[in-house]
Design an enzyme around this catalytic site. Sequence first.
Site, PDB file in Angstrom:
ATOM      1  N   LYS A  84       0.864  -1.183   0.000  1.00 21.59           N
ATOM      2  CA  LYS A  84       0.000   0.000   0.000  1.00 21.59           C
ATOM      3  C   LYS A  84       0.903   1.236   0.000  1.00 21.59           C
ATOM      4  O   LYS A  84       1.813   1.361   0.834  1.00 21.59           O
ATOM      5  CB  LYS A  84      -0.838  -0.014   1.277  1.00 21.59           C
TER       6      LYS A  84
HETATM    7  O1  G3P Z   1      -9.320   1.328   4.875  1.00 23.57           O
HETATM    8  C1  G3P Z   1      -9.042   2.622   5.303  1.00 23.57           C
HETATM    9  C2  G3P Z   1      -9.489   2.811   6.681  1.00 23.57           C
HETATM   10  O2  G3P Z   1      -8.763   2.027   7.581  1.00 23.57           O
HETATM   11  C3  G3P Z   1      -9.559   4.212   7.105  1.00 23.57           C
HETATM   12  O3  G3P Z   1     -10.732   4.304   7.777  1.00 23.57           O
HETATM   13  O4  G3P Z   1     -12.312   5.164   9.407  1.00 23.57           O
HETATM   14  O5  G3P Z   1      -9.868   5.714   9.601  1.00 23.57           O
HETATM   15  O6  G3P Z   1     -11.242   6.739   7.807  1.00 23.57           O
HETATM   16  P1  G3P Z   1     -11.058   5.565   8.697  1.00 23.57           P
END
Ligand code: G3P
Length: 222
Positions: A84
Amino acid sequence: MKLFLDTANIDLIKQWMPTGVIDGVTTNPSLIAQEKNGNIKAALLDICNMVNGDVSIEVVEKTPEKVYAQAKEISNLAKNVVVKIPFAQEYLPVISKLTKENIKINVTLIFSLTQALLVSKLNVKYISPFIGRWDDIDIDGMELIKDLVTMKKNYNFKTEILAASIRNVIHLQKSILYGADVATIPPLLLDKVFKHPLTIQGIEKFDNDWKKLNKTNMFNEK
Ligand code: G3P
């Protein structure tokens, strides 16, 4: 449509894999930091061994040279690793070089159609648009998923759209409807998806009605 688990928690991955519906795992530096694992490499290797599908592991280096070297190191961890890399103009040459070396790349922190177009041209395996983070600033993140699906169809890109930063059931349902190739889901949300209140009520009613028959065995006539 593939479903990935968005977590670096080994116990939760262990819990969900036997359901047969999980096709991969995505991690990021924040998710790894939450787990406070002493030996990060060992934990990531465990995850790769447990999962029958792609496991995204993010680079944390900053200069293009170091990002390239770390991407190579990460990709050598296991066959199912996807490296990634956050979107950044200075990383495009690195990403281009890595995809030519057949290294699977997931470009993360995608917030626009043009960012997505640029890296799709480089043949990355996945792009990760972050839905919830658009919603955080009062912009409908789902519109980006819709646009990316149109872009993919218009130009026949092979790059898969991995809907990320999914925070609620609506995000997941719309990702399915709009045609995202993959949705990565936090385990807590997946729990919710499995436990629909009407299904739970329905099972309770079947159980209660069945008990009224007072049968010890379904096919026993006595
Ligand atoms: O897959 C991306 C994720 O882990 C980010 O999520 O909720 O931190 O925006 P969030």
